[in-house]
Design a protein around this motif. Structure first.
Motif, PDB file in Angstrom:
ATOM      1  N   ARG A 316       0.834  -1.210   0.000  1.00 11.64           N
ATOM      2  CA  ARG A 316       0.000   0.000   0.000  1.00 11.64           C
ATOM      3  C   ARG A 316       0.862   1.251   0.000  1.00 11.64           C
ATOM      4  O   ARG A 316       0.553   2.231  -0.705  1.00 11.64           O
ATOM      5  CB  ARG A 316      -0.928  -0.008   1.217  1.00 11.64           C
ATOM      6  CG  ARG A 316      -1.930   1.155   1.227  1.00 11.64           C
ATOM      7  CD  ARG A 316      -2.739   1.183  -0.045  1.00 11.64           C
ATOM      8  NE  ARG A 316      -3.664   2.314  -0.106  1.00 11.64           N
ATOM      9  CZ  ARG A 316      -4.137   2.821  -1.232  1.00 11.64           C
ATOM     10  NH1 ARG A 316      -3.775   2.301  -2.409  1.00 11.64           N
ATOM     11  NH2 ARG A 316      -4.978   3.847  -1.209  1.00 11.64           N
ATOM     12  N   SER A 319       2.141   1.775  -3.437  1.00 11.98           N
ATOM     13  CA  SER A 319       1.082   2.265  -4.313  1.00 11.98           C
ATOM     14  C   SER A 319       0.820   3.755  -4.096  1.00 11.98           C
ATOM     15  O   SER A 319       0.690   4.526  -5.058  1.00 11.98           O
ATOM     16  CB  SER A 319      -0.204   1.471  -4.055  1.00 11.98           C
ATOM     17  OG  SER A 319      -1.286   1.987  -4.809  1.00 11.98           O
ATOM     18  N   LEU A 320       0.745   4.169  -2.830  1.00 10.98           N
ATOM     19  CA  LEU A 320       0.503   5.583  -2.530  1.00 10.98           C
ATOM     20  C   LEU A 320       1.669   6.460  -2.986  1.00 10.98           C
ATOM     21  O   LEU A 320       1.463   7.575  -3.481  1.00 10.98           O
ATOM     22  CB  LEU A 320       0.277   5.761  -1.026  1.00 10.98           C
ATOM     23  CG  LEU A 320      -1.040   5.214  -0.468  1.00 10.98           C
ATOM     24  CD1 LEU A 320      -1.070   5.327   1.049  1.00 10.98           C
ATOM     25  CD2 LEU A 320      -2.237   5.957  -1.072  1.00 10.98           C
ATOM     26  N   ARG A 321       2.888   5.972  -2.837  1.00  8.65           N
ATOM     27  CA  ARG A 321       4.048   6.740  -3.301  1.00  8.65           C
ATOM     28  C   ARG A 321       4.000   6.929  -4.805  1.00  8.65           C
ATOM     29  O   ARG A 321       4.340   7.994  -5.329  1.00  8.65           O
ATOM     30  CB  ARG A 321       5.346   6.033  -2.903  1.00  8.65           C
ATOM     31  CG  ARG A 321       5.627   6.019  -1.422  1.00  8.65           C
ATOM     32  CD  ARG A 321       6.995   5.412  -1.142  1.00  8.65           C
ATOM     33  NE  ARG A 321       8.070   6.320  -1.543  1.00  8.65           N
ATOM     34  CZ  ARG A 321       9.347   5.954  -1.608  1.00  8.65           C
ATOM     35  NH1 ARG A 321       9.705   4.706  -1.353  1.00  8.65           N
ATOM     36  NH2 ARG A 321      10.271   6.839  -1.952  1.00  8.65           N
ATOM     37  N   THR A 322       3.588   5.879  -5.510  1.00  9.71           N
ATOM     38  CA  THR A 322       3.480   5.963  -6.964  1.00  9.71           C
ATOM     39  C   THR A 322       2.411   6.966  -7.373  1.00  9.71           C
ATOM     40  O   THR A 322       2.586   7.744  -8.318  1.00  9.71           O
ATOM     41  CB  THR A 322       3.150   4.576  -7.558  1.00  9.71           C
ATOM     42  OG1 THR A 322       4.196   3.662  -7.214  1.00  9.71           O
ATOM     43  CG2 THR A 322       3.013   4.656  -9.074  1.00  9.71           C
ATOM     44  N   GLN A 323       1.308   6.984  -6.631  1.00 11.14           N
ATOM     45  CA  GLN A 323       0.173   7.835  -6.981  1.00 11.14           C
ATOM     46  C   GLN A 323       0.351   9.280  -6.541  1.00 11.14           C
ATOM     47  O   GLN A 323       0.010  10.214  -7.282  1.00 11.14           O
ATOM     48  CB  GLN A 323      -1.101   7.263  -6.355  1.00 11.14           C
ATOM     49  CG  GLN A 323      -2.375   7.980  -6.786  1.00 11.14           C
ATOM     50  CD  GLN A 323      -3.626   7.274  -6.283  1.00 11.14           C
ATOM     51  OE1 GLN A 323      -3.550   6.260  -5.592  1.00 11.14           O
ATOM     52  NE2 GLN A 323      -4.786   7.815  -6.627  1.00 11.14           N
ATOM     53  N   TYR A 324       0.924   9.492  -5.340  1.00 18.07           N
ATOM     54  CA  TYR A 324       0.958  10.834  -4.770  1.00 18.07           C
ATOM     55  C   TYR A 324       2.370  11.390  -4.533  1.00 18.07           C
ATOM     56  O   TYR A 324       2.502  12.532  -4.076  1.00 18.07           O
ATOM     57  CB  TYR A 324       0.198  10.851  -3.442  1.00 18.07           C
ATOM     58  CG  TYR A 324      -1.261  10.499  -3.581  1.00 18.07           C
ATOM     59  CD1 TYR A 324      -2.153  11.381  -4.187  1.00 18.07           C
ATOM     60  CD2 TYR A 324      -1.754   9.277  -3.111  1.00 18.07           C
ATOM     61  CE1 TYR A 324      -3.501  11.059  -4.320  1.00 18.07           C
ATOM     62  CE2 TYR A 324      -3.102   8.946  -3.242  1.00 18.07           C
ATOM     63  CZ  TYR A 324      -3.960   9.850  -3.849  1.00 18.07           C
ATOM     64  OH  TYR A 324      -5.285   9.528  -3.975  1.00 18.07           O
ATOM     65  N   TRP A 328       2.510  11.218  -0.017  1.00 14.14           N
ATOM     66  CA  TRP A 328       1.794   9.986   0.304  1.00 14.14           C
ATOM     67  C   TRP A 328       1.458   9.835   1.788  1.00 14.14           C
ATOM     68  O   TRP A 328       0.396   9.254   2.129  1.00 14.14           O
ATOM     69  CB  TRP A 328       2.572   8.759  -0.185  1.00 14.14           C
ATOM     70  CG  TRP A 328       3.795   8.436   0.633  1.00 14.14           C
ATOM     71  CD1 TRP A 328       5.063   8.881   0.451  1.00 14.14           C
ATOM     72  CD2 TRP A 328       3.834   7.600   1.803  1.00 14.14           C
ATOM     73  NE1 TRP A 328       5.905   8.379   1.413  1.00 14.14           N
ATOM     74  CE2 TRP A 328       5.177   7.584   2.261  1.00 14.14           C
ATOM     75  CE3 TRP A 328       2.874   6.860   2.503  1.00 14.14           C
ATOM     76  CZ2 TRP A 328       5.586   6.871   3.378  1.00 14.14           C
ATOM     77  CZ3 TRP A 328       3.284   6.140   3.632  1.00 14.14           C
ATOM     78  CH2 TRP A 328       4.618   6.147   4.045  1.00 14.14           C
ATOM     79  N   TYR A 331      -2.184  10.803   2.809  1.00 14.89           N
ATOM     80  CA  TYR A 331      -3.245   9.851   2.454  1.00 14.89           C
ATOM     81  C   TYR A 331      -3.147   8.579   3.304  1.00 14.89           C
ATOM     82  O   TYR A 331      -4.169   7.979   3.662  1.00 14.89           O
ATOM     83  CB  TYR A 331      -3.167   9.520   0.963  1.00 14.89           C
ATOM     84  CG  TYR A 331      -3.286  10.758   0.114  1.00 14.89           C
ATOM     85  CD1 TYR A 331      -4.532  11.283  -0.219  1.00 14.89           C
ATOM     86  CD2 TYR A 331      -2.145  11.433  -0.324  1.00 14.89           C
ATOM     87  CE1 TYR A 331      -4.643  12.446  -0.971  1.00 14.89           C
ATOM     88  CE2 TYR A 331      -2.252  12.591  -1.073  1.00 14.89           C
ATOM     89  CZ  TYR A 331      -3.492  13.091  -1.392  1.00 14.89           C
ATOM     90  OH  TYR A 331      -3.608  14.253  -2.128  1.00 14.89           O
TER      91      TYR A 331
END
Length: 357
Positions: A316, A319-324, A328, A331
């Motif tokens: 997780r 994933s958050l690092r990739t998205q934000y 991150w 979130y």
């Protein structure tokens, strides 16, 4: 530890237990050392500008040669060849003012005037052997962060011809940065390090000399037997005056109690405290200034980072690092119902990097 001005922390980790915390810090970097090959590998000969650097480089290259000689069961490299190694290091250092980009293992192999050395070192060249992907890089970027985490579980699954030189390089990077700054070296799951002769030997050396460099060493392991069965047990016990024991319901068993007494010098009352302490809450500390059973009292915000070690947590966070990107943690905290902490974190982030961040 960052309460100390100018402090720096190095961590050898296993199983990504430091991943979330490292990723959340501002001046930090996390390396999966076993995946270094996927990122172009390391450049051990990148620093050749001082006599000290060149001396270390000479020892390093000779260590690579010795590893290959052992595998090939040959003594094909003589005194003359060793001299040519030194000459090549000097030449490479003098002719490459650009630094790392011009000082790869391939560059060294092209420079050394010994066919025997070139043949042996081809294993450490991209396209020549498995170690080339780890040690024939053209850049190093681990020397500028105040928190550096080395994830080594994957690395330690390789053979000694890769593990030994990679560890030598990492050790050198740490030692070069110990110039009096308050420093902390943490070796988590230390049994993995203690089971490797090269790593164990280096730990023994560190415990003896790092105090003079203003560096504290922390070793963490799951079992008392990991320390008791180590070839450097006496050095570990004598050089680590502060010891923190986690709860162990089996501490009173005949075998465990004998280890607590023989290795750590605990008495029956202390062993009783360890056996009856509450897991994930209590810790029993012994030190030259006293002993005490205590609770850490970590809150939900702290635990959301230092306790995020499961495969699901790691996935997780990734994933958050990739998205934000760098934001991150905002979130991540909100997903845990810590909205107030999330807003506080974002406020601090904007203070550091501006309202447009």
């Amino acid at each position: 530890f960052e309460r100390y001005k100018g402090s720096q922390v190095f961590v050898f980790d296993k199983g990504y237990s430091m991943y979330a915390l490292t990723a959340a810090c501002n001046d930090a970097v996390h390396y999966n050392v076993g995946a270094a090959a996927e990122n172009g590998g390391f450049c051990p000969l990148s620093e050749l500008d001082s006599e000290e650097d060149r001396g270390w480089a000479y020892e390093f290259v000779n260590s690579l040669i010795d590893l290959q000689l052992q595998d090939n069961k040959t003594d094909a490299v003589g005194v003359t060849d060793r001299g040519l190694v030194r000459d090549a290091i000097t030449t490479l250092g003098n002719s490459t003012p650009g630094g790392a980009g011009d000082r790869s293992m391939t560059s060294f192999i092209s420079t050394v005037q010994s066919s025997a050395v070139r043949a042996l070192l081809s294993y450490y060249q991209i396209g020549g052997g498995a170690a080339g992907d780890f040690l024939d890089g053209t850049k190093n970027d681990i020397a500028t962060k105040s928190l550096v985490t080395f994830e080594i579980e994957e690395l330690m699954q390789y053979g000694k011809n890769i593990v030994v030189p990679v560890l030598m390089f990492l050790f050198r990077q740490i030692e070069k940065r110990l110039r009096g700054r308050p420093s902390l070296l943490v070796i988590d799951e230390a049994w993995l390090a203690l089971s490797n002769p090269v790593f164990a030997g280096k730990i023994k050396e560190w415990l003896k000399v790092f105090r003079k460099s203003n560096c504290a060493v922390v070793l963490a392991t799951q079992n008392v037997s990991d320390i008791a069965e180590s070839p450097i047990t006496s050095a570990l016990v004598e050089s680590c005056p502060t010891k923190i024991f986690l709860p162990n319901p089996d501490a009173r068993s005949e075998q465990s109690a004998e280890l607590y007494k023989r290795v750590f010098g605990l008495n029956d009352r202390q062993i009783q405290l360890i056996a009856t302490a509450v897991r994930k809450r209590h810790y029993y500390m012994t030190s030259p200034v006293g002993r005490k059973l205590f609770e850490l009292g970590l809150g939900p915000v702290t635990l959301s980072f230092v306790g995020a070690g499961s495969k699901e947590d790691i996935a997780r966070v990734t994933s958050l690092r990739t998205q934000y990107g760098e934001t991150w943690p905002y979130y991540w905290l909100r997903e845990r119902g810590l909205d107030h902490a999330a807003e506080g974190w974002m406020g601090g982030y904007k203070t550091l990097f501006g309202e447009s961040a």
